[in-house]
Design a protein around this motif. Structure first.
Motif: not given
Length: 345
Positions: A44-48, A52-54, A82-84
């Motif tokens: 969770t350290y990296w969640q901020d 990838s969700g954007t 993901t873009l497709v």
């Protein structure tokens, strides 16, 4: 100076615990390095910092250039799909390159000149299919409408106790066994690397002679076989230590016995005394296996220094120092069929 630098790098790579590698290499603490070794990719350290969700929200035109032996290949392919799925029209080029390969850099420059310059000035870029892949083995470029391409069906191959690779499973075959020693770790050879030295496809015969590398080889092909897409392996294992790593590699063996690595990856398992299935998603590929060649699957418990050694004690990898040999079984029976699945035609 080069020799001294290499000795320092080698010494740093072998330093335990891993949290001390920056001191061995740089003579000081690296905050960036400490962040990486103390927080794995799922922390969770990296969640901020995770964006990838954007990716589905990206609306500017996107063209990705990567290589089959690039360490960022899977990430770029994931972004493309993901873009497709989001209704965008990205463009993808994958060549026979590794990271920092001059050929890949040249392809990127060409893409900027031909595609990006047209997009930036409001013009139509030269017509081309959305996906352009270099098919290794056939040594040719192919155009496709999407990734992964249509027309390649899953084909399951079974790792047999006699070292063969077949289309059918055994029923009561005994497990194959080997011992992994972190003091003499299975070396990494070729494949995906951040630095270009020694990356890409190389002859694996010396590696395959080691007692800590199992090999499973198919019969010579009676026809050409083309594999394009995601390759996966399900390897049933049992170990006598709390944790074990499973490294799986697919190779192309020519009629002279030369074994070239095609794709691979490694997973970490906490196993205890249980028989556990290690699911390994090998790096995607596009490879043409020629008639008379053989498919070969390697199974081992490491690829050092590309992957950190599993010391076998079950301690956190970043702080572990005690080294334990691990005895490993790979199963082949009907209840535990170890397999590799290739998208083939």
């Amino acid at each position: 100076m080069v020799g001294a630098d290499q000795r320092r790098i080698t010494n740093a790579m072998n330093t335990l615990p891993i949290t001390d590698v920056d001191q061995a290499m740089l003579g000081r603490t690296s905050q960036f390095f400490q962040q990486i070794v103390n927080h794995d990719q799922n922390s969770t350290y990296w969640q901020d910092l995770d964006r990838s969700g954007t990716v589905p929200d990206v609306t500017v035109p996107v063209s990705s250039v990567t290589g089959w032996y690039d360490i960022f290949l899977a990430d770029q392919l994931r972004d493309f799909t993901t873009l497709v799925d989001a209704g965008r029209e990205p463009r993808l080029t994958v060549g026979p390159w590794w990271h920092a390969d001059p050929r890949g850099m040249g392809a990127s420059v060409t893409e900027v000149a031909e595609w990006a310059s047209a997009v930036a000035t409001g013009q139509e870029p030269p017509p081309r299919a959305p996906v352009r892949l270099y098919v290794m083995g056939a040594d040719e470029w192919r155009d496709f409408e999407t990734w992964p391409p249509a027309g390649y069906e899953p084909q399951r191959l079974y790792l047999r106790a006699d070292g063969t690779l077949t289309a059918t499973t055994g029923s009561t075959e005994p497990p194959s066994t080997f011992t992994y020693d972190p003091g003499d770790p299975t070396p990494s050879l070729g494949g995906a690397k951040l630095t270009p030295a020694g990356a890409g496809p190389v002859d694996n015969r010396k590696l395959e002679e080691r007692p800590d590398v199992l090999t499973f080889t198919g019969a010579p092909l009676t026809d050409d076989l083309e594999v394009i897409g995601e390759v996966t392996a399900d390897i049933w294992v049992r170990a006598d230590r709390p944790s074990v790593d499973v490294f799986v590699r697919l190779c192309d063996v020519d009629p002279n016995g030369k074994s070239l690595n095609v794709c691979d990856d490694l997973v970490h398992l906490d196993v205890g005394d249980d028989t556990t299935c290690a699911t390994v998603r090998l790096s995607p590929t596009a490879y043409h296996f020629k008639k008379g060649h053989q498919l070969r699957v390697q199974v081992s418990a490491g690829a050092f220094p590309r992957f950190a050694r599993n010391l076998g004690g079950g301690e956190p990898v970043e702080s572990a120092t005690a080294v334990h040999k691990t005895n490993i079984e790979v199963f082949h029976d009907e209840a535990h069929p170890s397999t590799v699945t290739i998208p083939a035609r």
